[in-house]
Design a protein around this motif. Structure first.
Motif, mmCIF file in Angstrom:
data_model
loop_
_atom_site.group_PDB
_atom_site.id
_atom_site.type_symbol
_atom_site.label_atom_id
_atom_site.label_comp_id
_atom_site.label_asym_id
_atom_site.label_seq_id
_atom_site.Cartn_x
_atom_site.Cartn_y
_atom_site.Cartn_z
ATOM 1 N N ILE A 1 -16.081 56.446 98.028
ATOM 2 C CA ILE A 1 -14.686 56.170 97.675
ATOM 3 C C ILE A 1 -14.600 55.269 96.452
ATOM 4 O O ILE A 1 -15.421 54.365 96.266
ATOM 5 N N ARG A 2 -13.605 55.536 95.601
ATOM 6 C CA ARG A 2 -13.406 54.756 94.363
ATOM 7 C C ARG A 2 -11.930 54.384 94.246
ATOM 8 O O ARG A 2 -11.076 55.002 94.883
ATOM 9 N N PRO A 3 -11.631 53.424 93.389
ATOM 10 C CA PRO A 3 -10.215 53.075 93.172
ATOM 11 C C PRO A 3 -9.374 54.252 92.683
ATOM 12 O O PRO A 3 -8.177 54.323 92.959
ATOM 13 N N ASN A 4 -10.004 55.193 91.948
ATOM 14 C CA ASN A 4 -9.243 56.347 91.435
ATOM 15 C C ASN A 4 -9.438 57.608 92.275
ATOM 16 O O ASN A 4 -9.128 58.717 91.818
ATOM 17 N N THR A 5 -9.946 57.473 93.492
ATOM 18 C CA THR A 5 -10.062 58.635 94.365
ATOM 19 C C THR A 5 -8.658 59.102 94.738
ATOM 20 O O THR A 5 -7.897 58.379 95.373
#
Length: 368
Positions: free
Chosen positions: A147-151
């Motif tokens: 998971i990433r901030p821009n997912t």
């Protein structure tokens, strides 16, 4: 826009008409018009005679929307949008929400739409891999690492195509917590309903406000020929989808909507018929696998699809090609799902087709 060839569809498009014993399909034995007429005791043809062949209800008739909404805990009929099968529903959701530069996480292997359409739109896709040594289950800790901030979206096929894996309610609730941490949507293709009563199955739209449930009448309901699916979402997403839906389709058609309503209004009868097919055929299939050399399987929980491991000298692609040419038995090679060494085997064909097809497949395995 560039997109990879759709592996499973390309395989079936070329080979399914050659099959004598089609064990590639994941639809529970399709209805004939006569069978659905007898099961429902409906006056289908007279009703159709009265229909004007206009566009009909653009988003699906009120009856259709009402009947579909009953499958969920808190989805208003107005938030159900009819689509051209679940493929149309998945396309609509991804096309409406994914932009270049977004990050998407997809279960893998899975239905190819769920990762290659986002890629074609300029998103970066990370694979959340199913593990055979974990009975084809993914690891929630791996999702937390991906998971990433821009997912923007997590894409899941539940139950999974091709493996038959079911992510239960408790596990999905963990996925929801990960998605909430970055505000990501969760798109779940839910075309395979488990008939194993021990499975605590839950649609994603019932667990998460940003959950998108897609489904159709093709697999569990045995009516792929009418090409009717849907999205089930909150009202905000339904309004977003409406705008993009205008660019992808107008309607499913009067006849298709009529048949969809007939199936949905008689859902209990349809599911009773299909539960028996699934569970009877699964018991036969399990027994066959256990008695047959060179093949193994992590058995699904009452679904119509399985992913078998082949122990052959040839690649699974070569084996499936030769199997079809020499015997008329059709499987989908694992290469169509980027997973060589396996094959999708749909065991919910008519029982006669299944038993004869497995007999022929078993003999061919021993000789090859």
């Amino acid at each position: 826009m560039k997109i990879a060839g759709f592996g499973v569809e390309e395989w079936l498009n070329v080979h399914e008409r050659e099959a004598k014993y089609d064990l590639a399909q994941s639809t529970i034995t399709s209805f004939s018009m006569d069978e659905i007429k007898k099961l429902t005791q409906a006056d289908i043809y007279n009703q159709l005679n009265e229909q004007k062949m206009n566009y009909g209800w653009i988003e699906g008739s009120p009856t259709f929307k009402k009947e579909v909404s009953k499958m969920y805990q808190n989805v208003a009929p107005d938030n159900i949008l009819q689509t051209n099968g679940a493929t149309g529903a998945n396309l609509l959701a991804i096309y409406s929400l994914i932009e270049p530069g977004d990050h998407v996480i997809s279960v893998y292997p899975s239905y190819q739409q769920l990762y290659d359409i986002p890629r074609s739109l300029g998103a970066e896709v990370s694979f959340w891999k199913l593990r055979e040594d974990k009975n084809w289950y993914p690891d929630i800790e791996e999702l937390k690492k991906l998971i990433r901030p821009n997912t923007k979206m997590i894409c899941i096929n539940n139950a999974n195509n091709p493996t038959g894996t079911i992510l239960d309610r408790k596990f999905l609730e963990q996925v929801v917590e990960v998605a909430k941490s970055v505000g990501a949507y969760i798109l779940v293709d839910e075309v395979y309903l488990p008939f194993d009563d021990s499975v605590d199955f839950a649609p994603i739209v019932d667990l998460y406000d940003k959950g998108i449930s897609t489904n159709s009448l093709s697999k569990t309901y045995s009516m792929p020929g009418i090409r009717v699916g849907w999205t089930a979402t909150n009202s905000q997403l339904a309004d977003i989808f409406r705008k993009y839906r205008d660019y992808t389709m107008i309607c499913s058609g009067v006849f298709s909507d009529q048949m969809a309503c007939l199936v949905l209004e008689n859902k209990d009868k349809v599911l009773d018929r299909n539960k028996k097919i699934v569970l009877d055929n699964l018991a036969y299939f399990k027994d066959w696998v256990q008695k047959t050399d060179k093949i193994s399987c992590v058995f699904p929980n009452g679904l119509s699809t399985s992913f078998v491991k082949l122990e052959t000298k040839k690649s699974s692609l070569e084996f499936c090609k030769d199997l079809l040419k020499d015997t008329g038995v059709l499987l989908v090679p694992g290469e169509a799902f980027d997973t060589p060494g396996y094959a999708r085997l749909g065991y919910c064909a008519p029982h006669e087709t299944l038993t004869k097809g497995l007999e022929v497949l078993g003999d061919y395995l021993q000789a090859n």
